[in-house]
Design an enzyme around this catalytic site. Structure first.
Site, PDB file in Angstrom:
ATOM      1  N   GLN A   1      26.043  -2.490  -6.096  1.00  0.00           N
ATOM      2  CA  GLN A   1      27.468  -1.880  -5.589  1.00  0.00           C
ATOM      3  C   GLN A   1      28.132  -3.116  -4.886  1.00  0.00           C
ATOM      4  O   GLN A   1      27.596  -4.247  -4.873  1.00  0.00           O
ATOM      5  CB  GLN A   1      27.318  -0.958  -4.695  1.00  0.00           C
ATOM      6  CG  GLN A   1      26.422  -1.289  -3.596  1.00  0.00           C
ATOM      7  CD  GLN A   1      26.009  -0.218  -2.469  1.00  0.00           C
ATOM      8  OE1 GLN A   1      26.737  -0.048  -1.612  1.00  0.00           O
ATOM      9  NE2 GLN A   1      25.107   0.623  -2.853  1.00  0.00           N
TER      10      GLN A   1
ATOM     11  N   HIS B   1      31.937  -3.651  -2.104  1.00  0.00           N
ATOM     12  CA  HIS B   1      32.711  -2.816  -1.313  1.00  0.00           C
ATOM     13  C   HIS B   1      34.141  -3.763  -1.191  1.00  0.00           C
ATOM     14  O   HIS B   1      34.219  -4.898  -1.480  1.00  0.00           O
ATOM     15  CB  HIS B   1      31.990  -2.946   0.107  1.00  0.00           C
ATOM     16  CG  HIS B   1      30.778  -2.592   0.285  1.00  0.00           C
ATOM     17  ND1 HIS B   1      30.548  -1.097  -0.223  1.00  0.00           N
ATOM     18  CD2 HIS B   1      29.725  -2.870   0.616  1.00  0.00           C
ATOM     19  CE1 HIS B   1      29.090  -0.913   0.029  1.00  0.00           C
ATOM     20  NE2 HIS B   1      28.642  -1.821   0.485  1.00  0.00           N
TER      21      HIS B   1
ATOM     22  N   ARG C   1      30.536   1.147  -7.820  1.00  0.00           N
ATOM     23  CA  ARG C   1      28.984   0.923  -8.218  1.00  0.00           C
ATOM     24  C   ARG C   1      29.117   0.300  -9.511  1.00  0.00           C
ATOM     25  O   ARG C   1      30.047   0.495 -10.407  1.00  0.00           O
ATOM     26  CB  ARG C   1      28.258   2.341  -8.503  1.00  0.00           C
ATOM     27  CG  ARG C   1      28.186   2.977  -7.210  1.00  0.00           C
ATOM     28  CD  ARG C   1      27.360   4.361  -7.113  1.00  0.00           C
ATOM     29  NE  ARG C   1      27.087   4.876  -5.651  1.00  0.00           N
ATOM     30  CZ  ARG C   1      27.929   5.492  -5.041  1.00  0.00           C
ATOM     31  NH1 ARG C   1      29.359   5.826  -5.555  1.00  0.00           N
ATOM     32  NH2 ARG C   1      27.694   6.049  -3.828  1.00  0.00           N
TER      33      ARG C   1
END
Length: 398
Positions: free
Chosen positions: A96, A98, A281
């Protein structure tokens, strides 16, 4: 100061034993992945000030300036800006990234404008905040963090001897690094799923073999083989091979900023993050993968994992990070040593991970913390800490 009652999150990747062992409780047989300490609306900690347990989020909302301090309330609003966790991984978490703050604000506003339901499985942005995070190992802790240099990734892929990976290795050798990393990740995530599943199978077999024999990238190959066993056929297995493999020793930490692809693989650690749920993701998950948005947010630059070790000043060992929403430090408490005065003026959560700590308020009241127990200290409260063991302190940057 308030002793906290905290919620365990039973995600499938969690260890069945690590958190119960730390807390001194019996395993349930079910995964216990994360213990949350804070005021996140998904699972706020409970505190009892004499009228029964109350969510910490409600206590803070009733008096933000008093609980957080005027400075923190002014900067971050009427909510605790960080979330502290114990994280126990027995299998890989999703690969993942952010968003940064501007990307989170624009992404959240766009999905709100388009009326995407907050609980929709394809929703990317649950809030308008960024999610930098820090993981500090309590046991040896394996993870993936940041892109390898393109030439190193090409060497690693070529070493597998899988014909369908050769075009990716050629791109990584021939093109400028940023363009090469972007092109290869895009190709992996958008490839025909059946063809990619076969590539993953062959790559996993080769990684299994190479991870068990001396040679370059042995530890990395072993890690990728393990990932493939948990996620057979997942394109994220090949995406993971573009990333650095790192093992933290107890006391070492990693800071993960915006746009840096990462995944936790195995181990127990203390995690501290900004209070956000925003995750894009790349794979290793059955959840939604929004490839265009992922590519918009990811930073395609090779970065060596910057392993952090604490810097000690006046007995407080601090893990320095470039964010204001959180600050992590720890105290190694020695038997017979005089209690230390904790800095005041900011909200604090204290977590005991070894031995026993004793918190003493200005009025002389004492709150003992055993291994696995935690406490919340409002900004205005003066507290001393003593005992024997290790205590982590989560707060905001003053």
């Amino acid at each position: 100061m308030d002793r906290l009652a905290n919620t365990v999150r039973p995600y499938a990747w969690g260890s069945t034993t690590a958190i119960p062992e730390l807390l001194g409780t019996e395993p349930t047989g079910e995964p216990q992945a994360e213990l949350w300490m804070g005021a996140h609306p998904g699972a706020p900690s409970l505190a009892d000030r004499g009228d029964g347990p109350v969510p910490l989020s409600e206590l803070i909302a009733a008096d933000p300036a008093g609980e957080l301090g005027e400075a923190a309330a002014g900067r971050f609003g009427p909510r605790l800006p960080f979330l502290l966790k114990l994280l126990a991984a027995a299998s890989p978490l999703s690969l993942q990234v952010h968003p940064d703050l501007a990307q989170a604000e624009s992404g959240f506003a766009d999905e709100e404008r388009r009326g995407v339901p907050a609980d929709a499985p394809h929703r990317n942005y649950k809030d308008a905040n960024h999610k930098p995070e820090l993981i500090c190992a309590l046991t040896p802790f394996d993870g993936l963090c940041g892109f390898r240099p393109a030439a190193e990734s090409a060497e690693l892929l070529s070493g597998l001897g899988v014909d369908s990976l050769k075009p990716y290795a050629d791109i990584l050798h021939a093109e400028p690094e940023e363009a090469a990393l972007r092109e290869v990740l895009t190709a992996v995530l958008t490839a025909d799923r059946a063809e990619m599943a076969e590539t993953v199978r062959l790559a996993a077999e080769a990684a299994e073999r190479l991870g068990g024999t001396p040679g370059p990238h042995r530890d990395s190959y072993a890690a990728y083989a393990s990932i493939a066993r948990h996620y057979p056929g997942d394109p994220g297995v090949i995406a993971a091979m573009l990333l650095n493999f790192v093992t933290l020793q107890p006391g070492e930490a990693l800071f993960l900023g915006a746009g840096v692809p990462h995944a936790y693989l195995d181990g127990l650690g203390v995690e501290l993050m900004a209070n956000s749920d925003n995750v894009l993701r790349c794979g290793l998950t059955p959840k939604h993968v929004d490839v265009p948005e992922l590519l918009r947010v990811t930073r395609f630059e090779a970065t060596a994992p910057a392993v952090l070790r604490p810097e000690a000043v006046d007995g407080e060992e601090t893990y320095e990070t470039p964010v204001d929403e959180f600050r992590l430090s720890r105290y190694a408490l020695a038997a017979g040593a005089a209690p230390r005065q904790l800095p005041a003026g900011t909200p604090q959560i204290l977590l005991c991970t070894a031995g026993t700590a004793v918190l003493t308020g200005a009025d002389g009241a004492e709150l003992p913390l055993s291994r696995g127990e935690s406490a919340y200290v409002p900004a205005a409260e003066q507290v001393r800490i003593g005992g024997t063991g290790t205590v982590f302190r989560a707060t905001v940057r003053a």
